[in-house]
Every structure is written in C-alpha cells, then in structure tokens.
Design a protein around this motif. Structure first.
Motif, short mmCIF file in Angstrom:
data_model
loop_
_atom_site.label_atom_id
_atom_site.label_comp_id
_atom_site.label_asym_id
_atom_site.label_seq_id
_atom_site.Cartn_x
_atom_site.Cartn_y
_atom_site.Cartn_z
N ILE A 273 -5.42 -15.14 -24.80
CA ILE A 273 -5.83 -14.00 -25.61
C ILE A 273 -6.54 -12.95 -24.75
CG2 ILE A 273 -7.34 -13.24 -27.49
CD1 ILE A 273 -4.81 -14.70 -28.43
N SER A 274 -7.45 -13.37 -23.90
CA SER A 274 -8.16 -12.41 -23.06
C SER A 274 -7.23 -11.81 -22.01
CB SER A 274 -9.37 -13.08 -22.39
OG SER A 274 -8.97 -14.16 -21.57
N TYR A 275 -6.32 -12.61 -21.46
CA TYR A 275 -5.37 -12.12 -20.46
C TYR A 275 -4.43 -11.07 -21.06
CZ TYR A 275 -1.45 -12.27 -17.11
OH TYR A 275 -0.45 -11.94 -16.22
N TRP A 276 -3.95 -11.32 -22.26
CA TRP A 276 -2.92 -10.45 -22.84
C TRP A 276 -3.50 -9.19 -23.47
CZ3 TRP A 276 1.81 -10.46 -21.46
CH2 TRP A 276 2.80 -9.86 -22.23
N PHE A 277 -4.69 -9.29 -24.07
CA PHE A 277 -5.23 -8.16 -24.81
C PHE A 277 -6.39 -7.46 -24.11
CE2 PHE A 277 -3.23 -10.82 -28.06
CZ PHE A 277 -2.38 -9.90 -28.62
N LEU B 110 -6.46 -17.46 -33.79
CA LEU B 110 -6.25 -16.93 -32.44
C LEU B 110 -5.50 -17.93 -31.56
CD1 LEU B 110 -9.55 -14.98 -31.67
CD2 LEU B 110 -7.28 -14.05 -32.21
N ASP B 111 -5.68 -19.22 -31.79
CA ASP B 111 -4.88 -20.23 -31.09
C ASP B 111 -3.41 -20.09 -31.50
OD1 ASP B 111 -7.26 -21.10 -30.06
OD2 ASP B 111 -7.12 -23.15 -30.84
N GLN B 112 -3.18 -19.87 -32.80
CA GLN B 112 -1.81 -19.69 -33.28
C GLN B 112 -1.17 -18.49 -32.59
OE1 GLN B 112 -1.86 -19.36 -37.56
NE2 GLN B 112 -2.45 -21.51 -37.87
N LEU B 113 -1.90 -17.41 -32.50
CA LEU B 113 -1.37 -16.21 -31.85
C LEU B 113 -1.07 -16.48 -30.38
CD1 LEU B 113 -0.69 -13.19 -31.83
CD2 LEU B 113 -3.13 -12.73 -31.44
N ALA B 114 -1.97 -17.17 -29.69
CA ALA B 114 -1.77 -17.48 -28.27
C ALA B 114 -0.52 -18.34 -28.07
CB ALA B 114 -2.99 -18.17 -27.71
N LYS C 52 -3.16 -7.29 -32.09
CA LYS C 52 -2.88 -8.73 -32.18
C LYS C 52 -1.86 -9.01 -33.27
CE LYS C 52 -7.30 -10.37 -30.27
NZ LYS C 52 -7.85 -9.08 -29.88
N GLN C 53 -1.99 -8.31 -34.40
CA GLN C 53 -0.99 -8.48 -35.45
C GLN C 53 0.40 -8.09 -34.94
OE1 GLN C 53 -1.81 -7.15 -39.50
NE2 GLN C 53 -3.97 -6.84 -38.95
#
Length: 215
Positions: A17-21, A77-81, A127-128
């Motif tokens: 999450i931190s790497y991508w966003f 957020l885990d689901q998104l990752a 993120k969405q």
C-alpha cells in the motif's frame, strides 16, 4: 494461501500500500511527475525489476493458492494490496508476455468481494480506482459497464467536493470509456491476441493500425 496465512503477511501487504500509493490523497493535487505516476502508467524496466524483486514471491504464493475464503476475512487495505499484487504487478513483472494476464481471473473474483465490502467506498478514490481495475482488465462487457459506473462515481465525487483531482478522474473515466468501447465492439482486447496466441480477425487488424488501440 494456507502457507502465506500461517506466516502473517500483514507487514508485506502494508508495504504494498505504501509502495503503490505513497502520499497520494484525493484532496491534494496529484503530482504527475511523482514516482507513483511512473509506477502506475510508465514503462520502466527499472521499475518492473524493482517490483519483481520486492513482490514476486508474494505474487507466486497468492497466484498458486486458493485465496477467496481467507481474503474476505482480511482488513480492506489487505484486500486491496492482494488485488494490486495479482492484477497490477504481473503487468510489470511479466511485461509483453502471456504471464501478464495469468492472474486476471483470480483478481476479478477478489475484486467482486472488495467492491461489495461495506468499507470500500470509504477508501480514498485513488485506492478505489485500483481496486476496480480488474473489472477494466476483464474481456467482459458487463464488467466494463461496472468499471464505467465506478469511474463516473469518482468524477461525480471529485466534482461535488471541489477536489483538485477532478481532471485526473475525468481523464480516468475517458480511459474507462475507451476500454468499454473496445470490449463492446470485439468482446476482447485485440492487442492481447499476439501475446496470447489468438487469431486476429481482419477487422481487429485494421483496428490495431489506429491510435489508442492498445494499452
């Protein structure tokens, strides 16, 4: 998935999450020169190799194991990752090969769980957006309609809140509409044919000579 869940992947998923966003936020102007922009839309061998070095191990485990039953119990957020790992990272790690698309079906299955999570629309719009991209990547007309519905909602939200990122999401909606038009016309993305060993029709071949026919 059992192996990966026996050793809690939360730290690695948080890293994604931190790497991508990075510092992106729907209420602050998005930096079009940022490393995030390069990761999202650029074609950099260095970035591709960096993603492969950092995340290929996790990708292989997620792709190789059944994930849905565990996925829906993870924080959003885990689901998104997990979706980013299955949907975005192969497009970097395996660029210009059929492996780019090998986890698309699994990412789409998990995307359905994510977007029906009651917390989904509380996420930052960036993120969405990445949570819905498995639908845009699907060679499926119904999924294209769903993508456009979500991207229209992003524009409506940024417009109603006077967000500084209205132009960004209007451009993203245009991109979604372009994808929908192609899948509505051909039932698939013709630019994938060669990589996937599919026969290209005469109509598709003529289309592929035109600008904006591939991504």
């Amino acid at each position: 998935m059992n192996d990966i869940m026996q050793k809690d992947p939360t730290t690695e998923l948080n890293t994604i999450i931190s790497y991508w966003f990075g510092p992106t936020n729907q209420d602050k102007p998005f930096d079009m020169q940022s490393i995030e922009m390069q990761r999202w839309y650029g074609k950099s061998p260095e970035i591709d190799q960096d993603i492969k070095r950092r995340f290929e191990g996790l990708y292989v485990q997620l792709h190789s194991n059944e994930v849905a039953s565990v996925f829906e119990r993870r924080p959003i957020l885990d689901q998104l990752a997990i979706i980013i790992t299955l949907d975005q990272f192969p497009r970097n790690m395996y660029r210009e090969s059929a492996k780019m698309y090998q986890a698309d079906a699994k990412a789409l299955e998990l995307c359905d769980i994510l977007v029906n999570n009651s917390e989904f629309e509380q996420l930052d719009l960036f993120k969405q957006m990445f949570g819905t991209l498995p639908m845009m990547h699907a060679e499926d007309k119904a999924m294209q309609r769903e993508t456009v519905r979500h991207f229209t909602r992003f524009v409506d939200h940024t417009n109603s809140t006077a967000s500084p990122n209205l132009d960004f999401f209007e451009n993203a909606l245009g991109f979604a509409l372009q994808h929908q038009k192609i899948v509505d016309r051909f039932g698939r993305y013709p630019h994938r044919n060669e990589i996937l060993g599919r026969t290209t029709t005469t109509e598709e071949l003529e289309f592929l000579q035109q600008p904006d026919s591939s991504f």
